[in-house]
Design a protein around this motif. Structure first.
Motif, PDB file in Angstrom:
ATOM      1  N   SER A   7       0.856  -1.182   0.000  1.00  0.00           N
ATOM      2  CA  SER A   7       0.000   0.000   0.000  1.00  0.00           C
ATOM      3  C   SER A   7       0.889   1.228   0.000  1.00  0.00           C
ATOM      4  CB  SER A   7      -0.918   0.011   1.229  1.00  0.00           C
ATOM      5  OG  SER A   7      -0.155   0.228   2.405  1.00  0.00           O
ATOM      6  N   ALA A   8       0.318   2.334  -0.363  1.00  0.00           N
ATOM      7  CA  ALA A   8       1.079   3.586  -0.358  1.00  0.00           C
ATOM      8  C   ALA A   8       1.503   3.934   1.065  1.00  0.00           C
ATOM      9  CB  ALA A   8       0.242   4.711  -0.956  1.00  0.00           C
ATOM     10  N   THR A   9       0.612   3.719   2.020  1.00  0.00           N
ATOM     11  CA  THR A   9       0.948   3.999   3.416  1.00  0.00           C
ATOM     12  C   THR A   9       2.105   3.119   3.878  1.00  0.00           C
ATOM     13  OG1 THR A   9      -1.348   4.598   3.856  1.00  0.00           O
ATOM     14  CG2 THR A   9       0.026   4.098   5.766  1.00  0.00           C
ATOM     15  N   GLY A  10       2.040   1.848   3.530  1.00  0.00           N
ATOM     16  CA  GLY A  10       3.114   0.930   3.894  1.00  0.00           C
ATOM     17  C   GLY A  10       4.444   1.323   3.276  1.00  0.00           C
ATOM     18  N   ALA A  11       4.405   1.782   2.031  1.00  0.00           N
ATOM     19  CA  ALA A  11       5.637   2.215   1.358  1.00  0.00           C
ATOM     20  C   ALA A  11       6.245   3.416   2.081  1.00  0.00           C
ATOM     21  CB  ALA A  11       5.352   2.549  -0.104  1.00  0.00           C
ATOM     22  N   TRP A  12       5.398   4.379   2.467  1.00  0.00           N
ATOM     23  CA  TRP A  12       5.895   5.552   3.181  1.00  0.00           C
ATOM     24  C   TRP A  12       6.421   5.179   4.563  1.00  0.00           C
ATOM     25  CZ3 TRP A  12       7.424   9.749   1.018  1.00  0.00           C
ATOM     26  CH2 TRP A  12       6.866  10.150  -0.193  1.00  0.00           C
ATOM     27  N   LEU A  13       5.698   4.293   5.269  1.00  0.00           N
ATOM     28  CA  LEU A  13       6.169   3.856   6.582  1.00  0.00           C
ATOM     29  C   LEU A  13       7.513   3.132   6.467  1.00  0.00           C
ATOM     30  CD1 LEU A  13       2.869   2.605   8.236  1.00  0.00           C
ATOM     31  CD2 LEU A  13       4.211   4.623   8.861  1.00  0.00           C
ATOM     32  N   ASP A  14       7.676   2.335   5.422  1.00  0.00           N
ATOM     33  CA  ASP A  14       8.935   1.626   5.199  1.00  0.00           C
ATOM     34  C   ASP A  14      10.069   2.621   4.941  1.00  0.00           C
ATOM     35  OD1 ASP A  14      10.570  -0.731   4.777  1.00  0.00           O
ATOM     36  OD2 ASP A  14      10.513  -0.226   2.642  1.00  0.00           O
ATOM     37  N   ALA A  15       9.818   3.603   4.079  1.00  0.00           N
ATOM     38  CA  ALA A  15      10.853   4.599   3.756  1.00  0.00           C
ATOM     39  C   ALA A  15      11.226   5.419   4.987  1.00  0.00           C
ATOM     40  CB  ALA A  15      10.363   5.517   2.637  1.00  0.00           C
ATOM     41  N   ILE A  16      10.234   5.867   5.723  1.00  0.00           N
ATOM     42  CA  ILE A  16      10.503   6.681   6.917  1.00  0.00           C
ATOM     43  C   ILE A  16      11.196   5.837   7.978  1.00  0.00           C
ATOM     44  CG2 ILE A  16       9.407   7.933   8.821  1.00  0.00           C
ATOM     45  CD1 ILE A  16       7.289   8.841   6.697  1.00  0.00           C
ATOM     46  N   GLY A  17      10.739   4.604   8.159  1.00  0.00           N
ATOM     47  CA  GLY A  17      11.375   3.710   9.135  1.00  0.00           C
ATOM     48  C   GLY A  17      12.829   3.445   8.810  1.00  0.00           C
ATOM     49  N   ASP A  18      13.125   3.241   7.532  1.00  0.00           N
ATOM     50  CA  ASP A  18      14.516   3.028   7.124  1.00  0.00           C
ATOM     51  C   ASP A  18      15.394   4.215   7.494  1.00  0.00           C
ATOM     52  OD1 ASP A  18      14.011   0.516   6.087  1.00  0.00           O
ATOM     53  OD2 ASP A  18      13.933   1.186   3.993  1.00  0.00           O
ATOM     54  N   GLU A  19      14.896   5.414   7.245  1.00  0.00           N
ATOM     55  CA  GLU A  19      15.698   6.606   7.507  1.00  0.00           C
ATOM     56  C   GLU A  19      15.814   6.889   9.006  1.00  0.00           C
ATOM     57  OE1 GLU A  19      17.435   7.247   5.149  1.00  0.00           O
ATOM     58  OE2 GLU A  19      16.228   6.642   3.449  1.00  0.00           O
ATOM     59  N   VAL A  20      14.767   6.593   9.772  1.00  0.00           N
ATOM     60  CA  VAL A  20      14.857   6.731  11.231  1.00  0.00           C
ATOM     61  C   VAL A  20      15.906   5.756  11.767  1.00  0.00           C
ATOM     62  CG1 VAL A  20      13.606   6.326  13.403  1.00  0.00           C
ATOM     63  CG2 VAL A  20      12.534   7.649  11.578  1.00  0.00           C
ATOM     64  N   ALA A  21      15.922   4.541  11.221  1.00  0.00           N
ATOM     65  CA  ALA A  21      16.931   3.556  11.629  1.00  0.00           C
ATOM     66  C   ALA A  21      18.331   4.045  11.284  1.00  0.00           C
ATOM     67  CB  ALA A  21      16.655   2.212  10.965  1.00  0.00           C
ATOM     68  N   ARG A  22      18.495   4.682  10.127  1.00  0.00           N
ATOM     69  CA  ARG A  22      19.798   5.178   9.700  1.00  0.00           C
ATOM     70  C   ARG A  22      20.287   6.275  10.647  1.00  0.00           C
ATOM     71  NH1 ARG A  22      21.356   2.410   7.957  1.00  0.00           N
ATOM     72  NH2 ARG A  22      20.313   2.061   6.033  1.00  0.00           N
ATOM     73  N   VAL A  23      19.420   7.216  10.974  1.00  0.00           N
ATOM     74  CA  VAL A  23      19.794   8.300  11.887  1.00  0.00           C
ATOM     75  C   VAL A  23      20.099   7.725  13.273  1.00  0.00           C
ATOM     76  CG1 VAL A  23      18.976  10.401  13.029  1.00  0.00           C
ATOM     77  CG2 VAL A  23      18.549  10.079  10.593  1.00  0.00           C
ATOM     78  N   SER A  24      19.285   6.784  13.721  1.00  0.00           N
ATOM     79  CA  SER A  24      19.506   6.156  15.036  1.00  0.00           C
ATOM     80  C   SER A  24      20.836   5.415  15.082  1.00  0.00           C
ATOM     81  CB  SER A  24      18.369   5.182  15.358  1.00  0.00           C
ATOM     82  OG  SER A  24      17.141   5.855  15.384  1.00  0.00           O
TER      83      SER A  24
END
Length: 163
Positions: A7-24
């Motif tokens: 889903s579009a929501t899932g794609a955005w959550l995946d992208a944002i989650g990846d970047e939050v993990a990178r910053v963390s």
């Protein structure tokens, strides 16, 4: 994912989650390394690297939302700032630029970065992983800003037909 649906929501959550993990990951490595080298300004370097990364991510997500209308942050810059809706045709790049950009984009992929950090951590070299990620954050900003400026300029100069 279990049902192989997206889903579009899932794609955005995946992208944002990846970047939050990178910053963390960058913050965690910086924090860990700062205890090993208390006499060095590791926390200041961490702060600067996180700032560079967050600014670059803001520009990348702006591109994804406004231009690409897609959550795939790894597609950023593929058209090197040429607006897909315009009549502009990208000029062919010299072979060395194509190879360099392609190699850099593959090395900078999240999976490669994560694997490199894991290998360095297992080899008891978190300081090398931290320096690599901090340098990568600065390079990411240096690459992102010119592309963003080019995209914004191409959008400003685009003439839309009057309805």
């Amino acid at each position: 994912r279990l049902r192989l649906e997206g889903s579009a929501t899932g794609a955005w959550l995946d992208a944002i989650g990846d970047e939050v993990a990178r910053v963390s990951l960058l913050i965690s490595l910086g924090w860990h390394v700062s205890y090993s080298y208390p006499h060095l300004p590791i926390r200041a370097i961490t702060g600067a690297a996180v700032a560079c990364l967050v600014i670059a991510l803001i520009l990348i997500f702006w591109y994804c939302i406004v231009i690409a209308k897609d959550a795939n942050t790894q597609a950023y810059g593929k058209d090197l700032g040429i607006n897909r809706e315009s009549d502009e045709v990208p000029q062919p790049s010299p072979l060395w630029k194509t190879i360099a950009f392609g190699t850099a984009s593959q090395v900078a992929r999240r999976d490669f970065t994560d694997l490199g950090v894991l290998v360095l951590a297992l080899a008891s070299l978190p300081q090398v992983a931290f320096l690599g990620m901090a340098t990568g954050a600065g390079v990411c900003l240096l690459i992102t800003v010119p592309i963003h400026i080019r995209v914004v300029k191409s959008r400003r100069h685009r003439v839309d037909p009057v309805p």
